[in-house]
Write a protein that holds these residues in place. Structure first.
Motif, mmCIF file in Angstrom:
data_model
loop_
_atom_site.group_PDB
_atom_site.id
_atom_site.type_symbol
_atom_site.label_atom_id
_atom_site.label_comp_id
_atom_site.label_asym_id
_atom_site.label_seq_id
_atom_site.Cartn_x
_atom_site.Cartn_y
_atom_site.Cartn_z
ATOM 1 N N ARG A 128 0.818 -1.215 0.000
ATOM 2 C CA ARG A 128 0.000 0.000 0.000
ATOM 3 C C ARG A 128 0.853 1.268 0.000
ATOM 4 O O ARG A 128 0.597 2.200 -0.755
ATOM 5 N N LYS A 129 1.861 1.323 0.846
ATOM 6 C CA LYS A 129 2.696 2.529 0.946
ATOM 7 C C LYS A 129 3.365 2.842 -0.393
ATOM 8 O O LYS A 129 3.394 3.990 -0.832
ATOM 9 N N ARG A 130 3.882 1.812 -1.045
ATOM 10 C CA ARG A 130 4.542 1.998 -2.333
ATOM 11 C C ARG A 130 3.556 2.441 -3.412
ATOM 12 O O ARG A 130 3.842 3.360 -4.191
ATOM 13 N N VAL A 131 2.384 1.833 -3.440
ATOM 14 C CA VAL A 131 1.381 2.186 -4.443
ATOM 15 C C VAL A 131 0.899 3.621 -4.232
ATOM 16 O O VAL A 131 0.767 4.379 -5.198
ATOM 17 N N LEU A 132 0.652 4.009 -2.982
ATOM 18 C CA LEU A 132 0.218 5.381 -2.711
ATOM 19 C C LEU A 132 1.293 6.383 -3.130
ATOM 20 O O LEU A 132 0.988 7.414 -3.746
ATOM 21 N N SER A 133 2.529 6.088 -2.828
ATOM 22 C CA SER A 133 3.634 6.963 -3.217
ATOM 23 C C SER A 133 3.722 7.080 -4.737
ATOM 24 O O SER A 133 3.888 8.178 -5.287
ATOM 25 N N ASP A 134 3.595 5.952 -5.439
ATOM 26 C CA ASP A 134 3.630 5.958 -6.900
ATOM 27 C C ASP A 134 2.455 6.727 -7.492
ATOM 28 O O ASP A 134 2.613 7.468 -8.468
ATOM 29 N N LEU A 135 1.269 6.557 -6.892
ATOM 30 C CA LEU A 135 0.093 7.298 -7.361
ATOM 31 C C LEU A 135 0.301 8.803 -7.235
ATOM 32 O O LEU A 135 0.010 9.563 -8.174
ATOM 33 N N ILE A 136 0.794 9.232 -6.097
ATOM 34 C CA ILE A 136 1.041 10.655 -5.880
ATOM 35 C C ILE A 136 2.052 11.172 -6.896
ATOM 36 O O ILE A 136 1.853 12.232 -7.506
ATOM 37 N N GLU A 137 3.118 10.437 -7.100
ATOM 38 C CA GLU A 137 4.146 10.871 -8.050
ATOM 39 C C GLU A 137 3.607 10.905 -9.477
ATOM 40 O O GLU A 137 3.842 11.864 -10.216
ATOM 41 N N ASP A 138 2.864 9.871 -9.881
ATOM 42 C CA ASP A 138 2.291 9.831 -11.235
ATOM 43 C C ASP A 138 1.322 10.984 -11.469
ATOM 44 O O ASP A 138 1.341 11.623 -12.522
ATOM 45 N N MET A 139 0.478 11.264 -10.488
ATOM 46 C CA MET A 139 -0.486 12.353 -10.626
ATOM 47 C C MET A 139 0.217 13.711 -10.635
ATOM 48 O O MET A 139 -0.182 14.620 -11.360
ATOM 49 N N THR A 140 1.294 13.838 -9.866
ATOM 50 C CA THR A 140 2.068 15.078 -9.850
ATOM 51 C C THR A 140 2.693 15.331 -11.222
ATOM 52 O O THR A 140 2.653 16.454 -11.739
ATOM 53 N N ILE A 141 3.240 14.295 -11.821
ATOM 54 C CA ILE A 141 3.834 14.419 -13.161
ATOM 55 C C ILE A 141 2.768 14.806 -14.180
ATOM 56 O O ILE A 141 2.988 15.687 -15.023
ATOM 57 N N LEU A 142 1.614 14.178 -14.100
ATOM 58 C CA LEU A 142 0.511 14.485 -15.012
ATOM 59 C C LEU A 142 0.043 15.929 -14.839
ATOM 60 O O LEU A 142 -0.147 16.661 -15.823
ATOM 61 N N LEU A 143 -0.117 16.351 -13.592
ATOM 62 C CA LEU A 143 -0.544 17.723 -13.327
ATOM 63 C C LEU A 143 0.501 18.739 -13.786
ATOM 64 O O LEU A 143 0.155 19.796 -14.320
ATOM 65 N N GLU A 144 1.765 18.416 -13.600
ATOM 66 C CA GLU A 144 2.816 19.330 -14.042
ATOM 67 C C GLU A 144 2.788 19.496 -15.560
ATOM 68 O O GLU A 144 2.915 20.611 -16.074
ATOM 69 N N ALA A 145 2.601 18.400 -16.273
ATOM 70 C CA ALA A 145 2.517 18.478 -17.736
ATOM 71 C C ALA A 145 1.333 19.336 -18.163
ATOM 72 O O ALA A 145 1.446 20.167 -19.070
ATOM 73 N N LYS A 146 0.200 19.153 -17.508
ATOM 74 C CA LYS A 146 -0.992 19.949 -17.834
ATOM 75 C C LYS A 146 -0.796 21.412 -17.443
ATOM 76 O O LYS A 146 -1.226 22.307 -18.164
#
Length: 124
Positions: free
Chosen positions: A55-73
């Protein structure tokens, strides 16, 4: 909508996860959930099967993936309209909080965990 998610400042990642993974019109994205809040695992659908993951790893990855997506947008926005200016301010606030590694980030992880648990019915 990315701009709407960005309005949420510190909640923009949570809003984006909700709109991507728990959108009623996109059942193919209903691919992650937490079945038990006491468990340290999350269930992730890979396209073929459900896998139990840390869970900890998946949550961390989700946050990072969404941050990258938001930064691109955010980089695509020009800031010429009020809604774009508001979205950019919200995203900048999120980045400031993330860089400070404040309690808001711990709250974000907790909120994502609760979202994945509360919306589990959409994945089942």
């Amino acid at each position: 909508d990315y701009k709407t998610a960005m309005y949420g400042a510190t909640k923009c990642v949570l809003r984006l996860i909700s709109s991507i993974y728990f959108n009623e019109s996109k059942p193919e994205n209903h691919s992650i959930y937490i079945s038990n809040l006491r468990s340290k695992y999350v269930l992730v659908y890979t396209g073929k099967q459900w896998n139990v993951e840390n869970r900890k790893r998946v949550l961390s990855d989700l946050i990072e993936d969404m941050t990258i997506l938001l930064e691109a947008k955010a980089n695509e926005l020009t800031g010429t309209t009020r809604s774009e200016q508001k979205a950019l301010r919200g995203y900048e606030r999120y980045r400031e909080v993330k860089e400070l590694k404040s309690d808001h980030m711990n709250e974000l992880e907790e909120d994502i965990m609760l979202l994945l648990f509360n919306e589990r019915h959409m994945c089942l």
